[in-house]
Scaffold this active site. Structure first.
Site, mmCIF file in Angstrom:
data_model
loop_
_atom_site.group_PDB
_atom_site.id
_atom_site.type_symbol
_atom_site.label_atom_id
_atom_site.label_comp_id
_atom_site.label_asym_id
_atom_site.label_seq_id
_atom_site.Cartn_x
_atom_site.Cartn_y
_atom_site.Cartn_z
ATOM 1 N N SER A 262 0.841 -1.194 0.000
ATOM 2 C CA SER A 262 0.000 0.000 0.000
ATOM 3 C C SER A 262 0.876 1.244 0.000
ATOM 4 O O SER A 262 2.080 1.182 0.230
ATOM 5 C CB SER A 262 -0.897 0.009 1.240
ATOM 6 N N LYS A 263 0.233 2.369 -0.241
ATOM 7 C CA LYS A 263 0.946 3.642 -0.251
ATOM 8 C C LYS A 263 1.573 3.907 1.108
ATOM 9 O O LYS A 263 2.652 4.474 1.214
ATOM 10 C CB LYS A 263 -0.026 4.750 -0.629
#
Ligand code: GLU
Length: 504
Positions: A262-263
């Site tokens: 994920s970011k």
């Protein structure tokens, strides 16, 4: 079945910046298309107007330009199967929605969001399907006349796919083999929304893949759960014979392998998850990009290519041409690929080492200008050549290693290296060396070396470290002859004078 021309597509939804996983998907499509002499189509899937983000489409195009992933047809390129932006294909979809309605394979549903919510609250695990559809407000229950009346009265509706239970669906996946699913577990998916006069992703995606003669659908694993529905749609339209082959690519996992990348992982560990820097148009937040962080596009391509695929040898450095030659969907892994961003940095280092200095120089020139230094490009190039083999992952890391090439050092007796090497008698020795250098007819490495080596051997002297203090101010830098030749006689002598004055 006769061999079809290979035609693949990358079909992003412009809902934000392209995630690095999307880049890998596009890359695999590209490698596959090139390997088989096929076409690569760029389609924009923008039927969900609520998730549209301005600038996302341009961002995606710019990302591929930077990375060297080229499309043959699509948005911005044209081609025989356009338009390639789904929001411009309303008329086409309407026709296919009607076809399913006419054939009794879809129906009209008037249930409002409130009604659906109420149902979900009162029935555990409610699913709109063969078991429940007759309890709902749709054309199957209301009949034609009432349905037409409601439509004329302007009531909002959607079209749902009428999935019959008891059918076996087989998704033939080139990576995972046959995936079997019973139609009973699927819900009657919404295919069209009257409110925006647009189809949903599922219908538009299938209709376009069919009309655009797509032969292979290569996409991320997150789309695997939709695939049985897609197979049923091909069946409903009678397009089984030209249904594309599927390949669902393994997920990209967090660097520790625990869960989906994920970011937040990028923010936490300091690596980008987007190809280019992204400026969010709403919040103004800036997300890091590979380009702006100093990655070479070739390094990013090589790194991504090996996340979920490998050539079956231990070759790690592969050019785009080599990737195309060796790429094979059958060698893609089923299990997720850990996003080893440290390996990504290693790739960048390797590509910096192998790239000609002249091609790296402009990037370092930019770093120099930010530090307020203007130097002729051939000097910038020479420094890059002398220093890039010092363990740097990024060109900007050269600056603290190379500042003394362009700036006269500040001398300090407290510097550790200086303290260790500047002793009683050093000043006298450096004075001697200074005079020797002043008399040299030229300042080439060879001339310096011949003179200084002879002088040092004869007098049993070891002038290298103190001389480094004079020219660099501390214990870093390249070979001293190389450095002095780069600085030239005037600057070399001036620095020696300055050091002698400062350190005595
Ligand atoms: N529009 C989908 C996406 O954003 C495409 C999925 C597919 O390739 O079918 O990824």
């Amino acid at each position: 079945m006769t061999q079809r021309k290979v035609r693949v597509r990358f079909a992003p939804s412009p809902t934000g910046p392209l995630h690095i996983g999307g880049v890998r998907t596009a890359l695999y499509n590209y490698l596959f298309a090139r390997k088989h002499g096929g076409d690569m189509v760029f389609r924009i899937e923008d039927t969900d107007s609520t998730r549209f983000v301005p600038g996302a489409e341009d961002y995606i195009i710019e990302s591929f330009r930077w990375l060297g992933i080229e499309f043959d047809e699509g948005v911005g390129l044209g081609g025989d199967f356009g338009p390639y932006r789904q929001s411009e294909r309303r008329d086409i979809y309407r026709q296919y929605v009607q076809q399913l309605l006419d054939a009794g394979k879809a129906y009209i549903a008037f249930d409002t969001p409130e009604e659906l919510n109420a149902k979900r609250e009162s029935v555990a695990n409610f699913q709109y399907d063969a078991h429940t559809r007759m309890e709902m407000r749709n054309s199957l229950v209301l009949g034609d006349e009432e349905t037409q009346r409601l439509i004329k009265a302007g009531e909002n509706y959607v079209v749902r796919f009428k999935i019959e239970p008891g059918e076996e669906v087989i998704v033939n996946d080139l990576i995972r083999g046959d995936v079997h699913v019973m139609s009973d577990i699927l819900d009657d998916k919404v295919l069209y929304k009257k409110a925006d006069d647009l189809p949903t992703y599922h219908l538009a995606n299938i209709v376009d893949d069919h009309l655009m003669q797509i032969s292979h659908v290569i996409r991320g694993e997150e789309w695997l759960p939709s695939a049985p529905l897609h197979v049923l749609l091909y069946r409903a339209f009678g397009w089984e014979d030209t249904m594309p082959a599927f390949a669902h690519l393994p997920l990209l996992l967090k660097p520790d392998g625990k869960g989906k990348l994920s970011k937040r992982d990028g923010d936490r560990l300091g690596f980008p998850v987007f190809p280019l820097e992204w400026h969010d148009p709403k919040s103004g937040a800036v997300s890091a990009g590979y380009r702006e962080q100093g990655y070479l596009p070739e390094a990013v391509i090589n790194f991504l290519a090996l996340l979920g695929w490998n050539p079956g040898t231990d070759q790690e450095i592969l050019s785009m041409e080599e990737l195309i030659q060796q790429f094979d969907l059958a060698k893609c892994s089923k299990s997720g690929a850990k996003f080893d961003y440290v390996k990504g940095q290693w790739f960048n280092r390797e590509y910096i080492l192998h790239k000609p200095d002249a091609e790296l120089a402009p990037a370092f020139d930019k770093v120099l200008r930010e530090a307020g230094i203007e130097a002729p490009m051939d000097r910038v190039e020479a420094v890059v050549g002398m220093m890039k083999m010092k363990k740097i992952n990024f060109i900007h890391e050269l600056w603290p290693l190379c500042d003394f090439f362009f700036l006269r050092p500040e001398y300090s007796a407290d510097d550790k290296f200086t303290r260790k090497n500047w002793k009683e008698g050093t000043a006298g020795e450096m004075g001697e060396l200074r005079n020797l250098l002043a008399q040299l007819p030229d300042f080439s490495i060879e001339t310096q070396k011949a003179a200084i080596d002879a002088w040092a051997t004869e007098g049993g002297k070891k002038p290298w470290n103190p001389w480094r203090v004079c020219l660099v101010g501390t214990g870093k830098g390249p070979d001293m002859y190389e450095l002095a030749a780069f600085l030239g006689k005037d600057e070399t002598l001036a620095r020696m004078d300055a050091a002698l004055q400062a350190l005595g």
